[in-house]
Design a protein around this motif. Structure first.
Motif, PDB file in Angstrom:
ATOM      1  N   GLU A  34      35.334  31.458  45.679  1.00  0.00           N
ATOM      2  CA  GLU A  34      34.375  31.480  46.780  1.00  0.00           C
ATOM      3  C   GLU A  34      35.101  31.420  48.112  1.00  0.00           C
ATOM      4  OE1 GLU A  34      30.251  29.258  48.204  1.00  0.00           O
ATOM      5  OE2 GLU A  34      31.554  28.292  46.745  1.00  0.00           O
TER       6      GLU A  34
ATOM      7  N   GLU B 114      31.532  37.120  49.774  1.00  0.00           N
ATOM      8  CA  GLU B 114      31.194  35.705  49.643  1.00  0.00           C
ATOM      9  C   GLU B 114      31.832  35.065  48.418  1.00  0.00           C
ATOM     10  OE1 GLU B 114      26.955  35.099  50.129  1.00  0.00           O
ATOM     11  OE2 GLU B 114      27.282  35.230  52.291  1.00  0.00           O
TER      12      GLU B 114
ATOM     13  N   LYS C 215      22.405  31.880  48.850  1.00  0.00           N
ATOM     14  CA  LYS C 215      23.563  32.321  48.085  1.00  0.00           C
ATOM     15  C   LYS C 215      23.082  33.072  46.851  1.00  0.00           C
ATOM     16  CE  LYS C 215      27.002  29.508  47.688  1.00  0.00           C
ATOM     17  NZ  LYS C 215      27.877  28.368  47.277  1.00  0.00           N
TER      18      LYS C 215
END
Length: 255
Positions: free
Chosen positions: A151, A132, A54
């Motif tokens: 998110e 994302e 991430k």
């Protein structure tokens, strides 16, 4: 040879053959198992790959710079030093990942479209892309810096799901501001706009993952509309860059 001894030898030989036969088929079956995550194919529609890194959220605390207006100067005109540094790192990416890269266009702004033109020779066309997360930093009238973080869930649910979190940022750390479960799950645009109205927007960040025809995926973060960081795995290595929107903060590495 006694009859008893002969019988024992026959039984022992039969047992040995049985064990060898089982081991042979066990090994053969194990060799045919394929892990889909190692095949490099793009994810099925509505499904996100597992075990993906991430991207980090860039900070606006130090700069306090407001988002730029739409439209940027050509890369070389904006900052000649930045243009040369980007060209250098692009060549390093080609060497690191064993892939073809082409020079950036000095008369174009450094955005995803032009980056994609420079790196797509070995990657192929873009198959799909997913957003994302987004992060919006605001500064309240009291001077407090806050972050609105949205998110998108990687779950394969029929309905897209996003999660909202609200933070207070102080000295490089963040403290979550409590919200109700209803507010955190699939928040309305009106709620997000209401939180933004708590202060003046000082920065917006966006992370997206771009999937290519050859199976590679590019993790890209934009800060105030400009590329801030990228991560690209290819041919067994990964090339990462951060701080790409400033010559002073630009750093890249090959792993």
């Amino acid at each position: 040879m006694k009859k008893t001894t002969l019988i024992l030898l026959v039984i022992g030989a039969a047992a040995l053959l049985t064990v060898s036969y089982c081991q042979f088929w066990k090994g053969d079956n194990a060799a045919t198992v394929v892990n889909p995550e190692t095949m490099g194919s793009p994810p099925p529609e509505g499904e996100q790959p597992k075990s993906k890194s991430k991207a980090e959220i860039p900070s606006h605390e130090a700069t306090g710079a407001a988002p730029s207006a739409s439209g940027f100067l050509p890369t070389q005109m904006e900052d000649a030093g930045k243009f040369e540094a980007l060209q250098k790192h692009l060549k390093e990416m080609g060497h690191c990942l064993n892939m073809v890269t082409s020079p950036l266009d000095a008369q174009s702004e450094f955005n995803f479209e032009n980056l994609n033109t420079a790196i797509s020779a070995d990657l192929g066309d873009v198959v799909t892309q997913s957003e994302e997360w987004t992060a919006t930093d605001i500064r309240t009238k009291s001077g407090e810096l806050r972050r609105i973080y949205l998110e998108n869930s990687p779950d394969t649910a029929a309905e897209p799901r996003r999660t909202l979190k609200y933070y207070s940022l102080q000295g490089g750390s963040q403290k979550e501001i409590p919200l109700s479960k209803e507010q955190m799950t699939n928040p309305s645009d009106a709620l997000v706009a209401s939180l933004e109205s708590d202060g003046d927007v000082v920065g917006r960040s966006l992370s997206r993952r771009i999937y290519y025809q050859n199976g590679d995926d590019l993790l890209l973060v934009e800060r105030n509309g400009k590329i801030y960081s990228l991560e690209l795995p290819h041919d067994g290595k990964t090339f990462r860059c951060t701080g790409l929107d400033s010559t002073k903060t630009m750093k890249c590495e090959c792993k």
